[in-house]
Design a protein around this motif. Structure first.
Motif, short mmCIF file in Angstrom:
data_model
loop_
_atom_site.label_atom_id
_atom_site.label_comp_id
_atom_site.label_asym_id
_atom_site.label_seq_id
_atom_site.Cartn_x
_atom_site.Cartn_y
_atom_site.Cartn_z
N UNK A 60 0.92 -1.42 -0.09
CA UNK A 60 -0.05 0.03 0.14
C UNK A 60 0.84 1.31 -0.03
N UNK A 61 2.28 1.00 0.30
CA UNK A 61 2.89 2.34 0.76
C UNK A 61 4.02 2.81 -0.24
N UNK A 62 4.22 2.31 -1.27
CA UNK A 62 5.17 2.50 -2.00
C UNK A 62 5.22 3.76 -3.21
N UNK A 63 4.02 4.34 -2.93
CA UNK A 63 3.57 5.26 -3.92
C UNK A 63 4.42 6.64 -3.72
N UNK A 64 4.83 7.28 -4.82
CA UNK A 64 4.32 7.22 -6.20
C UNK A 64 5.09 6.30 -7.14
N UNK A 112 7.46 -13.37 -5.01
CA UNK A 112 6.30 -12.76 -4.48
C UNK A 112 6.68 -12.18 -3.01
N UNK A 113 6.60 -10.72 -3.00
CA UNK A 113 6.91 -9.95 -1.88
C UNK A 113 5.73 -9.03 -1.57
N UNK A 114 5.50 -8.95 -0.36
CA UNK A 114 4.73 -7.96 0.21
C UNK A 114 5.46 -7.21 1.45
N UNK A 115 5.21 -6.02 1.56
CA UNK A 115 5.61 -5.33 2.74
C UNK A 115 5.02 -3.79 2.67
N UNK A 116 5.01 -3.38 4.11
CA UNK A 116 4.42 -2.01 4.30
C UNK A 116 5.37 -1.64 5.58
#
Length: 391
Positions: A60-64, A112-116
């Motif tokens: 959710x948090x890599x923007x922009x 496959x990676x997910x992180x916030x």
């Protein structure tokens, strides 16, 4: 028009489960947490960075930035790339897409990676910009975030099917018991049913221990063909089946079921086993009512029988129905989009026999599910996967 028969996942395996230990708050960026997960995948697998020719990212948090920007940031050069902005179902969706990529030869090894991250004010900022539907529908009434939406879902479910807070509490207490065995879990204190019942209300009937705790962290795994894993000397588990569905049952006035109910027969038919063959189940558990809903929609009992199912089973690691053996998000923490990968990573460990203190003895088959993208009145995304120990 009906869909054609889905192709099985013969020869696809999953390996190298990675958890970057969670923190309640962090001053580091989501990129930092994702980078730690990638580094751990490389270190634990023994692969080189150049061996990762596929990259599936959820955050959710890599923007922009998007996944394409992070390839340069981390020095990757994949020939297959995916960015899955689907929150709690992102782990299942990433797995599905990566599996088809390696099956077809579009990639050999997909990370496959997910992180916030979670800064002191980060979760409030995320909710404020999460959904235009939520902004339009509930902000004028002074409400915001998921608690009020899930309170509506929980109260409706209780009214229709006779669920009690004690039933939800039984799930939360069992998950805390499991979490006390998990070194990665943030919740380190035992939870009793009395303490659950006495906890402060958040949005009736939701009380404190019904809610996930936002935190920072990352989860990851590798997807490849069986022969690739064998060549690299990596122990792996087999992918038997998956399902994915979005915006299911849109005409239901209040959500009482998810997309699993539309595709559950296909899930078991493709796997070649039924619900009774499973040794553990990892449901997506942002709130316990959603786990109870999944017991029904995933075929363990009929719609409306979830409360009785909970009352007649034990959900700890050594119970009659081992459930969320890591402790689930309710006791481990919800590291943003990584929450959608938590159950999958725990399932891989279970089937590799490497889960340590949370290990279900002799586990051969397991199911992990995903759920998410809550708008103002329902979660739009759902999915599930069945995995098996390699023979």
């Amino acid at each position: 028009m009906t869909g054609g028969r889905r192709q099985p996942y013969d020869g696809v395996v999953v390996t190298t489960p990675v958890t970057v230990p969670y923190a309640r708050y962090s001053i580091e960026s989501a990129h930092w947490w994702i980078g730690r997960a990638l580094a751990a995948l490389i270190a634990e697998s023994g692969l080189q960075r150049t061996d990762l020719d596929g990259f599936g990212l959820a955050s959710f948090g890599i923007g922009p930035d998007t996944a394409i920007g992070l390839t340069q940031h981390f020095g990757l050069s994949p020939r297959w790339l995916d960015h899955v902005p689907m929150g709690g179902v992102s782990g299942i969706v990433s797995l599905r897409r990566a599996a088809r990529a390696v099956q077809s030869g579009d990639a050999d090894v997909v990370a496959c990676v997910a992180g916030d991250t979670n800064s002191v004010d980060g979760f409030r900022q995320l909710l404020a910009h999460f959904s235009r539907f939520s902004q339009d529908a509930v902000y004028p009434y002074g409400a915001g975030g998921a608690n009020a939406s899930f309170a509506l879902i929980a109260r409706n479910y209780m009214n229709l099917f006779g669920a009690r807070r004690e039933d939800f509490g039984k799930l939360c207490v069992a998950q805390r018991d499991n979490a006390l065995r998990n070194p990665h879990a943030l919740m380190k204190k035992p939870l009793t049913l009395d303490a659950y019942m006495a906890a402060r209300p958040i949005a009736e009937p939701i009380h404190l221990f019904d809610c996930v705790m936002p935190c920072a962290g990352a989860e990851a795994f590798l997807v490849m063909r069986e022969e690739t894993a064998r060549d690299f000397g990596l122990p792996s588990v087999r992918l038997l089946s998956t399902i994915e569905r979005h915006n299911a049952f849109a005409d239901d006035p209040v959500q009482i079921r998810g997309g699993w109910a539309m595709d559950v027969d296909e899930l078991y038919a493709m796997a070649g086993i039924g619900p009774n063959a499973l040794d553990f189940v990892q449901t997506y558990d942002d709130y316990p009512v959603i786990s109870m809903m999944q017991f029904e929609d995933l075929g363990f009992c009929a719609k409306g029988e979830g409360p009785d199912f909970v009352r007649t089973h034990e959900f700890t690691i050594h119970g009659s129905f081992p459930h969320n053996t890591s402790g689930g998000q309710l006791s481990v923490g919800q590291a943003g989009a990584a929450g959608g990968h938590l159950g999958l990573v725990e399932s891989i460990r279970q089937l590799l026999g490497s889960a340590g203190a949370t290990q279900v003895p002799g586990a051969q088959y397991g199911l992990a599910s995903g759920f998410g993208m809550i708008n103002y009145d329902r979660g739009l995304a759902s999915g599930a996967a069945i995995l098996a120990r390699s023979s």
